[in-house]
Design an enzyme around this catalytic site. Structure first.
Site, PDB file in Angstrom:
ATOM      1  N   GLU A 142     -17.721  13.316  -1.066  1.00  0.00           N
ATOM      2  CA  GLU A 142     -16.335  13.587  -1.451  1.00  0.00           C
ATOM      3  C   GLU A 142     -16.194  15.001  -2.014  1.00  0.00           C
ATOM      4  OE1 GLU A 142     -16.274   9.808  -3.741  1.00  0.00           O
ATOM      5  OE2 GLU A 142     -14.287   9.562  -2.846  1.00  0.00           O
ATOM      6  N   GLU A 168     -20.325   3.500  -0.867  1.00  0.00           N
ATOM      7  CA  GLU A 168     -19.805   2.751  -2.020  1.00  0.00           C
ATOM      8  C   GLU A 168     -19.668   1.264  -1.722  1.00  0.00           C
ATOM      9  OE1 GLU A 168     -18.794   5.709  -1.084  1.00  0.00           O
ATOM     10  OE2 GLU A 168     -18.335   6.963  -2.830  1.00  0.00           O
TER      11      GLU A 168
HETATM   12  N1  3HC Z   1     -26.637   7.277  -9.747  1.00  0.00           N
HETATM   13  C1  3HC Z   1     -27.652   7.141 -10.637  1.00  0.00           C
HETATM   14  N2  3HC Z   1     -28.943   7.024 -10.292  1.00  0.00           N
HETATM   15  C2  3HC Z   1     -29.220   7.074  -8.971  1.00  0.00           C
HETATM   16  C3  3HC Z   1     -28.225   7.214  -8.012  1.00  0.00           C
HETATM   17  C4  3HC Z   1     -26.879   7.323  -8.431  1.00  0.00           C
HETATM   18  N3  3HC Z   1     -25.874   7.491  -7.564  1.00  0.00           N
HETATM   19  N4  3HC Z   1     -28.809   7.210  -6.796  1.00  0.00           N
HETATM   20  C5  3HC Z   1     -30.126   7.079  -7.005  1.00  0.00           C
HETATM   21  N5  3HC Z   1     -30.380   6.992  -8.321  1.00  0.00           N
HETATM   22  C6  3HC Z   1     -31.697   6.879  -8.965  1.00  0.00           C
HETATM   23  C7  3HC Z   1     -32.380   5.573  -8.633  1.00  0.00           C
HETATM   24  O1  3HC Z   1     -31.971   4.547  -9.506  1.00  0.00           O
HETATM   25  C8  3HC Z   1     -33.822   5.928  -8.784  1.00  0.00           C
HETATM   26  O2  3HC Z   1     -34.115   5.914 -10.151  1.00  0.00           O
HETATM   27  P1  3HC Z   1     -35.581   5.515 -10.643  1.00  0.00           P
HETATM   28  O3  3HC Z   1     -36.510   6.527 -10.055  1.00  0.00           O
HETATM   29  O4  3HC Z   1     -35.478   5.563 -12.111  1.00  0.00           O
HETATM   30  O5  3HC Z   1     -35.818   4.139 -10.110  1.00  0.00           O
HETATM   31  C9  3HC Z   1     -33.871   7.378  -8.322  1.00  0.00           C
HETATM   32  O6  3HC Z   1     -32.530   7.862  -8.391  1.00  0.00           O
HETATM   33  C10 3HC Z   1     -34.379   7.570  -6.928  1.00  0.00           C
HETATM   34  O7  3HC Z   1     -33.662   6.673  -6.068  1.00  0.00           O
HETATM   35  P2  3HC Z   1     -34.373   5.924  -4.852  1.00  0.00           P
HETATM   36  O8  3HC Z   1     -35.610   5.272  -5.313  1.00  0.00           O
HETATM   37  O9  3HC Z   1     -33.332   5.091  -4.227  1.00  0.00           O
HETATM   38  O10 3HC Z   1     -34.772   7.171  -3.964  1.00  0.00           O
HETATM   39  P3  3HC Z   1     -34.738   7.359  -2.391  1.00  0.00           P
HETATM   40  O11 3HC Z   1     -35.224   8.708  -2.121  1.00  0.00           O
HETATM   41  O12 3HC Z   1     -35.373   6.192  -1.718  1.00  0.00           O
HETATM   42  O13 3HC Z   1     -33.192   7.273  -1.960  1.00  0.00           O
HETATM   43  C11 3HC Z   1     -30.868   7.795  -2.105  1.00  0.00           C
HETATM   44  C12 3HC Z   1     -32.312   8.257  -2.386  1.00  0.00           C
HETATM   45  C13 3HC Z   1     -30.652   7.662  -0.599  1.00  0.00           C
HETATM   46  C14 3HC Z   1     -29.951   8.843  -2.674  1.00  0.00           C
HETATM   47  C15 3HC Z   1     -30.650   6.403  -2.762  1.00  0.00           C
HETATM   48  O14 3HC Z   1     -31.056   6.481  -4.118  1.00  0.00           O
HETATM   49  C16 3HC Z   1     -29.238   5.933  -2.752  1.00  0.00           C
HETATM   50  O15 3HC Z   1     -28.797   5.389  -1.772  1.00  0.00           O
HETATM   51  N6  3HC Z   1     -28.508   6.113  -3.873  1.00  0.00           N
HETATM   52  C17 3HC Z   1     -27.187   5.587  -4.069  1.00  0.00           C
HETATM   53  C18 3HC Z   1     -26.171   6.399  -3.316  1.00  0.00           C
HETATM   54  C19 3HC Z   1     -24.785   5.845  -3.584  1.00  0.00           C
HETATM   55  O16 3HC Z   1     -24.541   4.661  -3.534  1.00  0.00           O
HETATM   56  N7  3HC Z   1     -23.835   6.753  -3.866  1.00  0.00           N
HETATM   57  C20 3HC Z   1     -22.514   6.357  -4.174  1.00  0.00           C
HETATM   58  C21 3HC Z   1     -22.376   6.147  -5.647  1.00  0.00           C
HETATM   59  S1  3HC Z   1     -20.805   5.507  -6.122  1.00  0.00           S
HETATM   60  C22 3HC Z   1     -19.773   6.819  -6.022  1.00  0.00           C
HETATM   61  O17 3HC Z   1     -20.151   7.883  -5.637  1.00  0.00           O
HETATM   62  C23 3HC Z   1     -18.372   6.570  -6.484  1.00  0.00           C
HETATM   63  C24 3HC Z   1     -17.474   7.730  -6.132  1.00  0.00           C
HETATM   64  O18 3HC Z   1     -16.787   7.411  -4.966  1.00  0.00           O
HETATM   65  C25 3HC Z   1     -16.461   7.983  -7.204  1.00  0.00           C
END
Ligand code: 3HC
Length: 692
Positions: free
Chosen positions: A108, A128
């Protein structure tokens, strides 16, 4: 280079201002990151030397979304929507430079820039929906304006991470730069934009694609219909769709209001809370208290598999998909040929649906070698035994493996029931033995129960957990116990389903209640699908159980057109009067007075004993934490993720309520319902399993 704050730097590179974010692990939009972007942009806009601005990230990825850990907390830092508005209204071009993943709030943010460049390996998505949410920072209004309604529907309801070349094709990314040279590429692109006097493109003002869908409500209706099964029970997909409808039918600012309102509803609801919990539960499951992150890993460059049946073949595909060579050993040539044939067919089916290319098929098949000689496993770094569930056979295999495999190799069994400690003790290296319980079909199902036996060494555990992630599995570590964690809890539900049938509930009543709860199917439909004759022996069958009678009548499930249910030629199930009569006869013979059983009781009887068993598993230390149990049930047994897994669900139903019912059941029906000591303690102390 000027430090803007602890996670942001600003530098002027020639005539381009570069804002660099560095907030490990994934540059999530925490208060500090939002502040950094806001202040960095203000500095860049005021810098007379900067003709354009590049927003780029250090570390493994571009912004991976909002900081999920901040959700529900106190509001601090710059307002994201205001930051984006300022970027979009900037007096000079702003370019997002993407590597890793631009997800959620990250994409975004990039959409509020005038242009986006990416390296070929980057991915973009609005995931999301997987957290029970919708993009809440303008993504629902901007994405359809740039990629069109159909693609936006697909991306937002699947949460897919779309590869950069595809993003380029759909206009989401303006240019790909050379891999590893993003910074230079983005700066060069920025100069080009300035030199060519390209416009400051505001996605919000680009209405062509949304207008094209105006007056065509059928686009949405058809999409809903086509995906009804996939979306069943979930709120978020429907809310995402409504936002895209708003993008089509309302002006941008009104659409933003709709997005805000629906985002708020989802965020405060129980589904998103459960789905966010599931996100962290999966990551938490990788953390083993006595096996720290720096535990030495055993390099696994090749894998051996014993058994080319459905399980062995599926397991082999996981490794080949990840580029790891596999040797499959079978006893007979025809079984080996059959197994390898099934693997090829599976790959070809995926290719025919566009999942992989024909070249991928050959590459993966090329990594799988068949053999009739166990000695060929001598060089393997890991061997997984996937043969028939018989202790004597497994012991024999492990004795042989012990003699054949090189020192340091991991010896794994895929048993779903047998005692791994016993198997380990036939070898001279029980520390190398571990359970890797894959679920069928092993190339599809996400869950891997990693089973730690008494002597399993820590590097063997650490390696197995890491390897699970590499082959795309979600792993949870458990200890040896009958059925391990998943099947041990399933046995509770199966027992209750059978008992309820003898008290007056029909299979379709029980199945309906569990299906409506959110499981993909109930236990009887599942038995019909698997085949009622799995484990049934015709010669010794004496009509002692309902299953015996059904099998004797050749009602062996879907494959014979009848089982618990009757099936039509399209395999659509109908309640069966034949089964009903058999059940009634059994009940009459046992002298029980059948009664009307409410849906509520069916649910309580099937699920409360599972929560109780989960508590026993925890008190015996067979699982590390309640959330690991939830990970297992969501990823291996179809527990609806929007209900957070049995332990989270139990917490929300109320542990006191569950305890009270278990005590009633115990008083009425005996000690199989005896409440777990841990459940009693939790209730006495007012605690919850998942701390929710
Ligand atoms: N917020 C906070 N922590 C996050 C995070 C996030 N969005 N995304 C990942 N993390 C943290 C994980 O909890 C993990 O923490 P840890 O090491 O303490 O366990 C660390 O980052 C690494 O994450 P992964 O083990 O998942 O690492 P990968 O390399 O396998 O994957 C990734 C990376 C593809 C970025 C995956 O973490 C992921 O899919 N993250 C979530 C992405 C997501 O859902 N984004 C949307 C969020 S909601 C949003 O944006 C609302 C907006 O519209 C207003």
């Amino acid at each position: 280079m000027t430090a803007i704050n602890a996670v942001t730097d600003y530098s002027l590179e020639g005539d381009v201002g570069v804002i660099t974010l560095n907030s490990p692990p994934v540059n999530a939009l925490s208060a500090a990151v939002r502040d950094g972007i806001a202040d960095g942009m203000a500095k860049a806009f005021a810098d007379p030397g900067a003709k354009a601005v590049v927003l780029i990230c250090e570390g493994r990825t571009f912004i991976a979304g909002a900081d999920i850990t901040e959700f529900g907390g106190e509001r601090k830092g710059a307002d994201l929507l205001k930051v984006m508005q300022d970027m979009e209204n900037a007096p000079k071009p702003v370019i997002a430079a993407i590597h890793g993943t631009a997800l959620g709030g990250g994409l975004e943010t990039a959409l509020a820039c005038h242009y986006r460049v990416a390296v070929p390996s980057a991915r973009c998505g609005l995931p999301e929906v997987a957290l029970g949410l919708l993009p809440g920072a303008g993504g629902t209004q901007r994405l359809p304006r740039i990629v069109g309604v159909e693609k936006a529907l697909e991306m937002m309801t699947s949460g897919a991470h779309v590869p950069a070349p595809q993003c380029l094709a759909m206009g989401l990314v303006d240019e790909l730069t050379e891999e590893g040279k993003l910074r230079e590429g983005a700066i060069a692109f920025a100069r080009k934009v300035v030199a060519e006097g390209r416009p400051l493109k505001k996605v919000r003002e680009s209405n062509e694609k949304v207008e094209a869908a105006r007056g065509h409500p059928e686009i949405f209706e058809n999409f809903r219909k086509a995906n009804a099964r996939k979306f069943r029970g979930f709120l978020a997909p429907e809310y995402n769709i409504r936002c895209i409808e708003a993008a089509v039918n309302e002006p941008f600012e009104e659409g933003m209001k709709t997005e805000r309102r629906l985002f708020g509803e989802l965020m405060s609801g129980s589904q998103s809370a459960a789905q966010r919990y599931a996100f962290f539960a999966e990551r938490q499951a990788n953390k083993i208290p006595d096996v720290p992150d720096d535990t030495p890993q055993i390099p696994v460059g090749s894998v051996g598999i014993i058994g080319a049946g459905t399980m062995g073949g599926g397991i082999a595909m996981n490794f080949a998909n990840a580029g790891i060579p596999v040797t499959i050993v079978e006893v007979k040539q025809d079984a080996l040929d059959r197994g390898l044939g099934v693997i090829r067919k599976n790959y070809e089916r995926t290719a025919s649906r566009g999942g992989i290319t024909a070249a991928d098929v050959e590459k993966r098949i090329g990594l799988i070698k068949g053999s009739l000689d166990m000695n060929d496993l001598a060089p393997a770094d890991m061997v997984i035994e996937a043969v028939f569930e018989r202790m004597d056979i497994k012991k024999d295999i492990f004795t042989k493996l012990d003699a054949i495999c090189k020192p340091g190799a991991i010896l794994a069994t895929n048993t779903s029931a047998l005692n791994i400690d016993e198997i380990a003790l036939v070898t001279k290296r029980p520390e190398a033995v571990i359970g890797l319980h894959f679920f069928s079909p092993a190339n599809v199902m996400k869950l891997l129960e990693v089973v730690r036996a008494d002597h399993t060494a820590k590097p063997v555990i650490a390696t197995s957990m890491k390897l699970a992630k590499k082959i795309g599995k979600i792993a949870a570590l458990v200890r040896v116990t009958p059925g391990f964690v998943g099947n041990r809890m399933l046995a509770q539900r199966q027992r209750e389903a059978q008992k309820l049938m003898f008290e007056g509930a029909m299979p379709w009543d029980i199945d309906r209640v569990l299906y409506d709860f959110g499981f993909p199917m109930g236990p009887f439909a599942m038995s019909d699908l698997a085949g009622l004759d799995v484990g049934w022996v015709k010669e010794t069958s004496k009509g002692e159980t309902i299953r015996d009678v059904l099998c004797e009548m050749d009602r062996r499930g879907q494959k014979t057109g009848a089982g618990y249910y009757d099936y039509d030629e399209n395999r659509v199930a109908r309640p069966s009067p034949v089964t009903e009569k058999i059940i009634q006869d059994f009940v009459a013979k046992s002298g029980v007075n059948p009664r009307q059983i409410s849906d509520e009781e069916i649910l309580e009887r099937c699920l409360y004993p599972m929560v109780n068993e989960g508590a026993k598993i925890l008190e015996e230390g067979k699982a590390i934490r309640a959330s690991d149990i939830d990970v297992i049930w969501e990823n291996g047994y179809g527990w609806p993720v929007y209900r957070g897994g049995p332990m989270w669900w139990g917490d929300h139903v109320g542990l006191d309520k569950i305890l009270a019912r278990m005590m009633e059941f115990q008083a009425q029906m005996g000690d199989v319902y005896k409440p777990a000591a841990l459940l009693e303690t939790m209730v006495a102390q007012g605690k919850k399993f998942t701390g929710s």
